[in-house]
Design a protein around this motif. Sequence first.
Motif, PDB file in Angstrom:
ATOM      1  N   PHE A   1      -2.886 -18.768  -2.476  1.00  0.00           N
ATOM      2  CA  PHE A   1      -3.852 -18.061  -1.638  1.00  0.00           C
ATOM      3  C   PHE A   1      -3.136 -17.236  -0.576  1.00  0.00           C
ATOM      4  O   PHE A   1      -3.496 -16.094  -0.320  1.00  0.00           O
ATOM      5  N   PHE A   4      -1.718 -14.206  -2.179  1.00  0.00           N
ATOM      6  CA  PHE A   4      -2.776 -13.229  -2.442  1.00  0.00           C
ATOM      7  C   PHE A   4      -3.085 -12.417  -1.185  1.00  0.00           C
ATOM      8  O   PHE A   4      -3.204 -11.200  -1.242  1.00  0.00           O
ATOM      9  N   ASP A   7      -0.158 -10.030  -0.440  1.00  0.00           N
ATOM     10  CA  ASP A   7       0.037  -8.956  -1.409  1.00  0.00           C
ATOM     11  C   ASP A   7      -1.084  -7.913  -1.402  1.00  0.00           C
ATOM     12  O   ASP A   7      -0.926  -6.859  -2.010  1.00  0.00           O
ATOM     13  N   ASN A   8      -2.193  -8.202  -0.786  1.00  0.00           N
ATOM     14  CA  ASN A   8      -3.339  -7.292  -0.816  1.00  0.00           C
ATOM     15  C   ASN A   8      -3.655  -6.781   0.588  1.00  0.00           C
ATOM     16  O   ASN A   8      -4.183  -7.523   1.421  1.00  0.00           O
ATOM     17  N   VAL A  11      -7.171  -7.213   2.024  1.00  0.00           N
ATOM     18  CA  VAL A  11      -7.514  -8.550   2.505  1.00  0.00           C
ATOM     19  C   VAL A  11      -7.025  -8.719   3.941  1.00  0.00           C
ATOM     20  O   VAL A  11      -7.713  -9.300   4.783  1.00  0.00           O
TER      21      VAL A  11
END
Length: 175
Positions: A1, A4, A7-8, A11
């Motif tokens: 998580f 994620f 990397d984004n 977000v």
Amino acid sequence: FVGFIMDNEWVKFIGAFYLIHLMAEHFRDHANEHDGNPETKALRIFTFWPTVISIQLMDLSLSVDNVVAAVAMSPDIRVVCLGVLLGLMTLWMFATISLKLVEKFPILEHTAFLLIGYVGVILLVEMTTAYFFHAPLHISAARKFVGIVVIMVFSFVYDRNSMARKAGDPLFKIA
């Protein structure tokens, strides 16, 4: 998580706005509770299941904002995971002491939300400069720490000094 989130970019943008929103919502609710107008008082949920659901959603949001705040403080996934782990362990081990401190120094609750907003602003500034201006800006750990210390000192001075409260109140009303 954590990977994620790291990397984004989108977000992290949402996370930064979320942290700032948490701070703003806290101070809005606090102002509404103390303005004397019964229509602006926050509604309270007193039934069992809505309360349980509310607590679970709060736990989830605090977990997510812990990860987002850790990502804002360091781009290294090991540091982020260690920070989140230490934060959760500290909360678990010192929850009773923390509650007693907040009871003794109520300004700590507001200070915590100021710090949440501060982390959100740092993340938003770093993300905005990198994304829109293609000029990566990394605020050093030392500068972040100085900001945290300034917020904490300001909070305690504001809490303990009536002159500071008189000077700060118009600014807080505007904010």
